[in-house]
Design an enzyme around this catalytic site. Sequence first.
Site, short mmCIF file in Angstrom:
data_model
loop_
_atom_site.label_atom_id
_atom_site.label_comp_id
_atom_site.label_asym_id
_atom_site.label_seq_id
_atom_site.Cartn_x
_atom_site.Cartn_y
_atom_site.Cartn_z
CD GLU A 31 -22.89 105.94 103.06
OE1 GLU A 31 -22.01 105.28 103.64
OE2 GLU A 31 -24.04 105.51 102.89
CB SER A 159 -21.34 107.27 106.41
OG SER A 159 -20.71 106.29 105.62
CE1 TYR A 225 -15.95 105.85 106.86
CE2 TYR A 225 -17.83 107.24 107.32
CZ TYR A 225 -17.31 106.01 106.97
OH TYR A 225 -18.14 104.95 106.76
NE ARG A 264 -19.49 98.87 111.33
CZ ARG A 264 -19.65 99.90 110.51
NH1 ARG A 264 -18.86 100.05 109.45
NH2 ARG A 264 -20.59 100.79 110.73
CG ASP A 266 -22.74 99.69 113.48
OD1 ASP A 266 -21.66 99.08 113.51
OD2 ASP A 266 -23.02 100.55 112.62
CD GLU A 279 -26.84 101.70 110.79
OE1 GLU A 279 -26.44 101.74 109.62
OE2 GLU A 279 -27.25 102.70 111.40
CG ASN A 281 -23.19 99.38 108.41
OD1 ASN A 281 -23.58 100.44 107.97
ND2 ASN A 281 -23.13 99.13 109.71
N GLY A 285 -17.26 100.53 105.35
CA GLY A 285 -16.10 101.29 104.90
C GLY A 285 -14.83 100.45 104.91
#
Length: 320
Positions: A31, A159, A225, A264, A266, A279, A281, A285
């Site tokens: 990443e 990612s 991204y 964050r 998901d 998951e 994070n 990002g």
Amino acid sequence: MTEARQEFQADPALARQFGRVAVFMGGDSAERAVSLKSGAAVTRALVNAGVDAYSVDVGSDLIAAVSQGGFDRVFIALHGRGGEDGVLQAILSEAGIPFTGSGVLASALAMDKVKTKYVFLGCGLPTPRYRVMTDAAEAAGILDELQAPLGVKPGREGSSIGIHKVNTVEELVTAYEEAASHDSMVLVEEWIQGPEFTVSILGDVALPAIGLSTDHVFYDYDAKYLSDDTRYRIPCGLSGEDEARLGELALKAFDALGCVTWGRVDVMQDAAGNFWLLEVNTVPGMTDHSLVPMAAKAVDISFEELVVRILKDSLEPRHD
């Protein structure tokens, strides 16, 4: 005439408390490219807000990056292994240097998708059925146990790197080999058919959920991204009651792993309206395509204010 909105500025006394801030970024994980973008954006926003901040590409030697000194605290914008898995957090803790985000244990747990599953299941939180795959020969047995389609992903990457959606034994073998090139531990889980949502956490508050849709097979690395046709829905399209339920679930997941400050979560929703945790994070990002700044903006928190609020938490004693 509409009055121009004044740019956010950190309180001068607060900026002095921060001292010299190093934004750690880059590294040598898969990443790296995303981390460099995140770190540059964070550094720029902190400087614009009046904070004495500068960027550090930590390369492959985290101990050397910490040992070089010259800073009072660290804003971690280092995604993936080394920066998001508890390693950097442990080095900074041992050095007595304050840093942003979750601590050693929470970072390690959240980065490890299998251990995250253990925690979710132990806390009675909904997450798709799964198996850990360590050999291509296990493919047929896994397809007998789990309901296709399946998601295949490296156990400790972020990612959406190395993730594939599969339906057959042959596809599972190919996807396993790709995922295993990133990590010897591969997670295979049932694919929830339905809309995807992400919930950003700031402090102890769930920010507005974002609904995600893409023309890709799923919300993969390119959709996150690179693509300009990924669709982000704010409001997310849920009823007020369902969005509140989603936010509560995200906070429970965040707390179950011991995460703090920001992150964050998901989530997928199935046809029956049930939410399923994927998951958490701990260093999401912070690029121009990123979701946490997007959710913050929906409640009138500018990027500058967001990074200052994240950094402010590093002033508090750690209990994690």
